[in-house]
Design an enzyme around this catalytic site. Structure first.
Site, PDB file in Angstrom:
ATOM      1  N   LYS A 104       0.831  22.951 -12.965  1.00  8.79           N
ATOM      2  CA  LYS A 104       0.030  21.773 -13.325  1.00  8.79           C
ATOM      3  C   LYS A 104       0.915  20.831 -14.111  1.00  8.79           C
ATOM      4  O   LYS A 104       1.828  21.274 -14.809  1.00  8.79           O
ATOM      5  CB  LYS A 104      -1.156  22.196 -14.205  1.00  8.79           C
ATOM      6  CG  LYS A 104      -2.313  21.219 -14.195  1.00  8.79           C
ATOM      7  CD  LYS A 104      -3.068  21.270 -12.870  1.00  8.79           C
ATOM      8  CE  LYS A 104      -4.431  20.694 -12.925  1.00  8.79           C
ATOM      9  NZ  LYS A 104      -5.277  21.132 -11.818  1.00  8.79           N
ATOM     10  N   GLY A 216     -23.998  16.906 -10.558  1.00  5.44           N
ATOM     11  CA  GLY A 216     -22.795  16.166 -10.159  1.00  5.44           C
ATOM     12  C   GLY A 216     -22.910  15.666  -8.737  1.00  5.44           C
ATOM     13  O   GLY A 216     -23.348  16.406  -7.851  1.00  5.44           O
ATOM     14  N   GLY A 218     -20.187  13.786  -7.417  1.00  2.00           N
ATOM     15  CA  GLY A 218     -18.835  13.322  -7.129  1.00  2.00           C
ATOM     16  C   GLY A 218     -18.381  13.933  -5.809  1.00  2.00           C
ATOM     17  O   GLY A 218     -19.199  14.326  -4.971  1.00  2.00           O
ATOM     18  N   GLY A 221     -19.858  17.700  -5.632  1.00  2.00           N
ATOM     19  CA  GLY A 221     -21.318  17.792  -5.588  1.00  2.00           C
ATOM     20  C   GLY A 221     -21.901  17.212  -4.316  1.00  2.00           C
ATOM     21  O   GLY A 221     -22.806  17.788  -3.708  1.00  2.00           O
TER      22      GLY A 221
HETATM   23  P1  NAD Z   1     -15.650  13.439  -9.416  1.00  2.00           P
HETATM   24  O1  NAD Z   1     -14.980  12.607 -10.439  1.00  2.00           O
HETATM   25  O2  NAD Z   1     -15.618  12.996  -7.995  1.00  2.00           O
HETATM   26  O3  NAD Z   1     -17.204  13.634  -9.804  1.00  2.00           O
HETATM   27  C1  NAD Z   1     -17.623  14.047 -11.067  1.00  2.00           C
HETATM   28  C2  NAD Z   1     -19.148  14.001 -11.114  1.00  2.00           C
HETATM   29  O4  NAD Z   1     -19.570  14.402 -12.410  1.00  2.00           O
HETATM   30  C3  NAD Z   1     -19.739  12.614 -10.890  1.00  2.00           C
HETATM   31  O5  NAD Z   1     -20.862  12.746 -10.065  1.00  2.00           O
HETATM   32  C4  NAD Z   1     -20.197  12.208 -12.292  1.00  2.00           C
HETATM   33  O6  NAD Z   1     -21.277  11.321 -12.230  1.00  2.00           O
HETATM   34  C5  NAD Z   1     -20.611  13.557 -12.843  1.00  2.00           C
HETATM   35  N1  NAD Z   1     -20.685  13.567 -14.301  1.00  2.00           N
HETATM   36  C6  NAD Z   1     -19.838  13.023 -15.187  1.00  2.00           C
HETATM   37  N2  NAD Z   1     -20.285  13.222 -16.446  1.00  2.00           N
HETATM   38  C7  NAD Z   1     -21.445  13.905 -16.335  1.00  2.00           C
HETATM   39  C8  NAD Z   1     -22.391  14.388 -17.270  1.00  2.00           C
HETATM   40  N3  NAD Z   1     -22.236  14.184 -18.570  1.00  2.00           N
HETATM   41  N4  NAD Z   1     -23.454  15.082 -16.799  1.00  2.00           N
HETATM   42  C9  NAD Z   1     -23.621  15.286 -15.468  1.00  2.00           C
HETATM   43  N5  NAD Z   1     -22.773  14.830 -14.545  1.00  2.00           N
HETATM   44  C10 NAD Z   1     -21.698  14.145 -14.970  1.00  2.00           C
HETATM   45  O7  NAD Z   1     -15.058  14.887  -9.581  1.00  2.00           O
HETATM   46  P2  NAD Z   1     -15.018  16.067  -8.495  1.00  2.00           P
HETATM   47  O8  NAD Z   1     -13.760  15.964  -7.727  1.00  2.00           O
HETATM   48  O9  NAD Z   1     -16.310  16.134  -7.788  1.00  2.00           O
HETATM   49  O10 NAD Z   1     -14.857  17.324  -9.469  1.00  2.00           O
HETATM   50  C11 NAD Z   1     -15.954  17.891 -10.166  1.00  2.00           C
HETATM   51  C12 NAD Z   1     -15.524  19.208 -10.786  1.00  2.00           C
HETATM   52  O11 NAD Z   1     -15.023  20.077  -9.783  1.00  2.00           O
HETATM   53  C13 NAD Z   1     -14.411  19.113 -11.839  1.00  2.00           C
HETATM   54  O12 NAD Z   1     -14.630  20.135 -12.778  1.00  2.00           O
HETATM   55  C14 NAD Z   1     -13.161  19.417 -11.028  1.00  2.00           C
HETATM   56  O13 NAD Z   1     -12.118  19.905 -11.851  1.00  2.00           O
HETATM   57  C15 NAD Z   1     -13.713  20.501 -10.110  1.00  2.00           C
HETATM   58  N6  NAD Z   1     -12.916  20.706  -8.898  1.00  2.00           N
HETATM   59  C16 NAD Z   1     -12.736  19.695  -7.981  1.00  2.00           C
HETATM   60  C17 NAD Z   1     -12.011  19.949  -6.830  1.00  2.00           C
HETATM   61  C18 NAD Z   1     -11.834  18.890  -5.780  1.00  2.00           C
HETATM   62  O14 NAD Z   1     -11.276  19.205  -4.719  1.00  2.00           O
HETATM   63  N7  NAD Z   1     -12.312  17.662  -5.976  1.00  2.00           N
HETATM   64  C19 NAD Z   1     -11.426  21.202  -6.617  1.00  2.00           C
HETATM   65  C20 NAD Z   1     -11.622  22.216  -7.568  1.00  2.00           C
HETATM   66  C21 NAD Z   1     -12.365  21.939  -8.699  1.00  2.00           C
END
Ligand code: NAD
Length: 411
Positions: A104, A216, A218, A221
């Site tokens: 990382k 979530g 994002g 989700g």
């Molecule tokens: P993203 O930035 O696309 O989405 C994040 C989501 O969290 C958004 O919907 C946002 O509105 C919501 N959010 C933010 N603050 C919040 C709160 N206080 N309460 C509720 N919801 C809230 O991020 P992502 O890529 O979807 O990643 C989400 C999680 O999954 C993170 O922990 C990330 O480390 C993990 N993750 C992502 C991936 C990937 O491939 N994208 C892989 C492994 C792990």
């Protein structure tokens, strides 16, 4: 309360290591990163000035293959954080059984203060600073917070210039036209739904009667919601940072995602019922899927959780104290290192295609993901049943055993 991710993972590693009978010296060599590189590098700004930035790359363990993990550009990046996150990547790659170790890195910078040219200059200069320690068979970075496919494209180009040949496999998460993989965008959410299907198989749940609440909307989700609905599960709640939409009879996932895309928020959406994010976590659903933030279920609200199962799609949504309470309550939780490992597995597929000059279709990628995540779930579930433990400890046991076995002859 333990809410530092690294501290939590050290506790988990020690727990699982003890169950496996690892010696202190065996534990010692898997806890700390093998190498942490700190660089200071110059970047030409639009006003002609040269500014100096600081970056890191933590290489936790490469016993099973090249280091793998994201690069984040954020003002909060620091050595301790990248060390913790690189360790996490080692266990995630091992539990998913992809031939990578954990890495990382990141740069201390607020990207909102940079022009596009400055962002490109910074990305290229950082690659020059770490070029000695990365490469397709050494360390393969990827996007993370505030880094994108376009940034990976610049980085590949810069690295290729340094070594004198095109080196697509040095970075993953590239754009589709520059060696990126089909299916990578959907991979993590899709893999989560493979876990959901496996769970319903072993627990004999009928998808139509299985209610699912997702925190979530994002990348993770929303694809979880889309695929869960496609597979016939009843998605009843979905949230963003401000609010959550709930309907016990099922929500219109596509309409909600479209509204969020168009309005950047769920607030103000007509003809839906809103609840708070806290209330979403405490809904009487079959499966709860935290897909946003870390530490959302702690000792303070774990007693109030009514879901029968939890699939951790975010990194670290449950604290160790919450684990203990939920386990005692008989709630089965599937840990992040398994549930969201389709993300890094998708990256492995991109690396593999680049290394072999292949181009797979989205269907190819999703089928291969289904196999890989399905097998990882089966192995974790068996380890849990055989050892009468929780699923997190079981997954750490698998990962630690694989890394420890790969290190046996390395000293
Ligand atoms: P993203 O930035 O696309 O989405 C994040 C989501 O969290 C958004 O919907 C946002 O509105 C919501 N959010 C933010 N603050 C919040 C709160 N206080 N309460 C509720 N919801 C809230 O991020 P992502 O890529 O979807 O990643 C989400 C999680 O999954 C993170 O922990 C990330 O480390 C993990 N993750 C992502 C991936 C990937 O491939 N994208 C892989 C492994 C792990």
């Amino acid at each position: 309360m333990i809410n530092d991710p690294f501290e939590s993972s050290v506790i988990q590693i020690k727990n699982a290591g003890a169950k496996l009978g690892l010696s202190v010296s065996e534990l010692d060599r898997i806890l700390e990163p093998q190498r942490v590189v700190k660089v200071s590098f110059p970047v030409k700004m639009d006003n002609g000035m040269i500014n100096t930035f600081t970056g890191f790359r933590s290489q936790h363990n490469n016993a099973r293959g090249p280091y793998k993990g994201g690069l984040r550009f954020s003002p909060d990046v620091n050595e301790s954080e990248v060390k913790a996150l690189s360790s996490w990547m080692t266990w995630k790659c091992a539990v998913a059984d992809v031939p990578f170790g954990g890495g990382k890195g990141g740069v201390i910078v607020d990207t909102k203060t940079l022009s596009k040219t400055e962002l490109e200059n910074l990305s290229r200069s950082f690659v020059r600073a770490i070029s000695d320690v990365i490469g397709p068979t050494k360390d393969v970075p990827a996007p993370d917070m505030y880094t994108t496919g376009e940034i990976m494209d610049w980085m590949v180009d810069e690295y290729s210039k340094i070594v004198g040949s095109k080196q697509l496999a040095t970075f993953t998460g590239k754009t589709l036209g520059n060696g990126g993989s089909e299916g990578r965008t959907e991979a993590t959410g899709f893999g989560g739904v493979v876990v959901l299907e496996k769970l319903s198989e072993v627990k004999q749940l009928n998808p139509k009667e299985t209610t699912v609440a997702i925190q979530g909307i994002g990348n993770v989700g929303q694809y979880f919601a889309i695929f869960a609905k496609q597979k016939g599960f009843k998605v009843v709640a979905l949230s963003d940072s401000k609010t959550a939409v709930y309907n016990e009879n099922g929500i219109d996932v596509e309409r909600i995602i479209k509204f969020k895309e168009q309005n950047k928020t769920l607030v103000g959406m007509p003809d839906v019922t809103f609840i708070s994010n806290e209330a979403l976590l405490e809904l009487p659903v079959t499966v709860l899927v935290p897909s946003a933030l870390e530490n959302v279920i702690t000792k303070d609200n774990a007693e109030k959780i009514k879901a029968r199962y939890i699939i951790e799609m975010a990194n670290g949504p449950l604290t160790p104290e919450a684990d203990e309470i939920l386990h005692k309550k008989g709630i089965l939780f599937i840990p992040d290192i398994l549930s969201n490992s389709a993300g890094v597995t998708g990256s492995y597929f991109e690396w593999y295609q680049n290394m072999h000059n292949e181009k797979w279709t989205k269907d190819d990628v999703l089928h291969k993901l289904e196999d890989k995540i399905g097998s990882a779930f089966d192995a974790g579930y068996k380890m849990m049943m055989d050892n009468n433990t929780d699923m997190r400890t079981a997954c750490y046991m698998i990962a630690i055993k694989r890394v420890n076995d790969a290190m046996k002859d390395k000293f």
